[in-house]
Enzyme design. Structure first.
Site, PDB file in Angstrom:
ATOM      1  N   ASP A 200       8.497   3.918  -3.917  1.00  0.00           N
ATOM      2  CA  ASP A 200       7.118   3.525  -4.211  1.00  0.00           C
ATOM      3  C   ASP A 200       6.257   4.756  -4.462  1.00  0.00           C
ATOM      4  OD1 ASP A 200       4.642   2.342  -4.389  1.00  0.00           O
ATOM      5  OD2 ASP A 200       4.652   1.474  -2.389  1.00  0.00           O
ATOM      6  N   GLU A 226       8.506   1.586  -7.942  1.00  0.00           N
ATOM      7  CA  GLU A 226       7.282   0.792  -7.763  1.00  0.00           C
ATOM      8  C   GLU A 226       6.030   1.568  -8.140  1.00  0.00           C
ATOM      9  OE1 GLU A 226       5.040  -1.443  -4.003  1.00  0.00           O
ATOM     10  OE2 GLU A 226       7.223  -1.293  -4.070  1.00  0.00           O
ATOM     11  N   GLU A 252       0.739  -5.075  -7.455  1.00  0.00           N
ATOM     12  CA  GLU A 252      -0.066  -5.233  -6.241  1.00  0.00           C
ATOM     13  C   GLU A 252      -1.539  -4.966  -6.506  1.00  0.00           C
ATOM     14  OE1 GLU A 252      -0.190  -1.547  -3.375  1.00  0.00           O
ATOM     15  OE2 GLU A 252       1.844  -1.725  -4.129  1.00  0.00           O
ATOM     16  N   HIS A 302       4.306  -8.406  -2.672  1.00  0.00           N
ATOM     17  CA  HIS A 302       3.807  -7.243  -1.951  1.00  0.00           C
ATOM     18  C   HIS A 302       3.189  -7.739  -0.648  1.00  0.00           C
ATOM     19  CE1 HIS A 302       0.726  -4.212  -0.838  1.00  0.00           C
ATOM     20  NE2 HIS A 302       1.667  -3.372  -1.213  1.00  0.00           N
TER      21      HIS A 302
END
Length: 390
Positions: A200, A226, A252, A302
């Site tokens: 991420d 991500e 997200e 998420h």
């Protein structure tokens, strides 16, 4: 039934150590809960995404902007309420904090519907598709350490997450392209080549740096990359998706069916990550999920917040059908925070609620409860102890 009041509770406590991601370090953990009361004595609970001072701003929106618009409304008229609030805020809040605030209110309305009908949330949104949901551990946050120190910390934390029976794990990056790949290689070495590992970036990169990192991740067999670039950079997402093999995950920081339609239409992502506490609540999440299904994009929610958020997402994933389906389908996963003990997960609910114990006991899986609504009730004494009064 009528809505009689909407209260917003921002909770906060200090962490033992400072943690961070590519955009900032933080020393306090926060959560923002929404409590909707009715004239029948039924109370619904929801949660708004948004940490720190953002939660305080959202508290003002919930209580001073949204509450006056819907006091006296029937809480079961969720679609009407959602569009009334959105339409009246449209000129000022199509994305961001107004939608985060609306999300918490909307989740609470679904909780009220469940309690009114004595039904768990998953039954209200389609019924049970999954008796168990695989869970992945989310840890390895950045700290103010050297790269070599972080490598040691990440290797130890990765070993701990794997030992707790999680089905997969996710780590943070954001030090810079070359340093980030050192971190990922170290974690991959510890967890082994066959364990599912995700990375991420929290939109830390421009396209060129993201391509450099992405090609390195291809060699390490990473399951997804991500938020590699800024959420507004649809062209960057699309080009990155075309040029690397690792799955591109994101969403997200996207809001409502309108924003998600653009993200999907522009072919930006391989894996959709809707944040129900931010994109507009359950009412809007169901539309976003349908958009993803119509375009054959897997949905892996998420999840970041308190037990309210986790319980809500467990219901959503329980009711999520396999896509595209088959004898051996690839299941969505529940994201679970494995960093320093989060008392907003462990100590907030009045009911017994432990994802970590379920993961240990059930070899990486968790199951939803059949309690009405979202299935948990926040402890009011706990809220009083940790509530921020500003």
């Amino acid at each position: 039934m009528k809505i009689t009041s909407i209260k917003s509770h921002v909770l906060k406590y200090e962490l033992e150590k400072e943690l961070g991601y590519s955009q900032q370090y933080y020393k306090h953990r926060t959560a923002h809960l929404v409590e909707v009361q009715t004239d029948e004595g039924i109370t619904g609970w929801g949660e708004c995404f948004g940490p720190g001072n953002i939660a305080l701003a959202n508290k003002f929106i919930v209580e001073k902007v949204i509450q006056p618009l819907i006091i006296g409304e029937d809480p079961l008229n969720k679609e009407h309420i959602w569009h009334r609030v959105y339409n009246l805020l449209r000129d000022s809040g199509q994305k961001g904090m107004p939608i985060q605030a609306l999300s918490g209110v909307d989740i609470a309305l679904w909780d009220i519907l469940g309690k009114k009908t004595k039904s768990p949330l998953y039954q209200l949104i389609g019924g049970m598709c999954n008796k168990q949901v695989p869970v992945y551990g989310y840890g390895m946050m950045l700290q103010k350490k050297t790269t070599s120190e972080l490598i040691d910390l990440f290797k130890e934390e990765a070993s701990q997450i794997k030992s707790k029976n999680f089905k997969a794990m996710k780590m943070k990056i954001g030090l810079g392209p070359a340093e980030d790949l050192k971190l990922v290689r170290a974690v991959r070495e510890v967890v082994g080549k066959d364990f599912r590992l995700m990375v991420d970036a929290n939109h830390a990169y421009n396209l060129n740096d993201a391509l450099y990192v992405g090609r390195g991740l291809d060699e390490l067999d990473i399951f997804w990359f991500e938020e590699p670039v800024a959420p507004e950079d649809y062209d960057g997402y699309r080009e990155l998706k075309q040029k690397i093999n690792t799955n591109i995950a994101g969403g997200e920081a996207e809001f409502t069916k309108y924003g998600w339609n653009e993200l999907i239409k522009n072919k930006c992502i391989d894996i959709a990550q809707p944040e129900v506490c931010g994109l507009g609540g359950i009412t809007e999440y169901l539309k976003v999920s349908a958009l993803a299904q119509a375009n054959f994009i897997p949905v892996v929610n998420h999840v970041w917040g308190s037990a309210v958020s986790i319980a809500t997402n467990l219901h959503l994933l329980t009711a999520q059908p396999d896509m595209p389906g088959g004898l051996f389908p690839s299941k969505s996963m529940l994201e679970f925070d494995t960093t320093e003990k989060n008392i907003f997960i462990t100590e907030l609910p009045t009911e017994s609620f432990s994802i970590l114990e379920q993961v240990k006991k059930n070899n990486g899986f968790a199951s939803v409860s059949d309690n009405p609504g979202i299935g948990i009730t926040p402890n009011l004494d706990f809220i009083k102890e940790f509530e921020v009064n500003e």
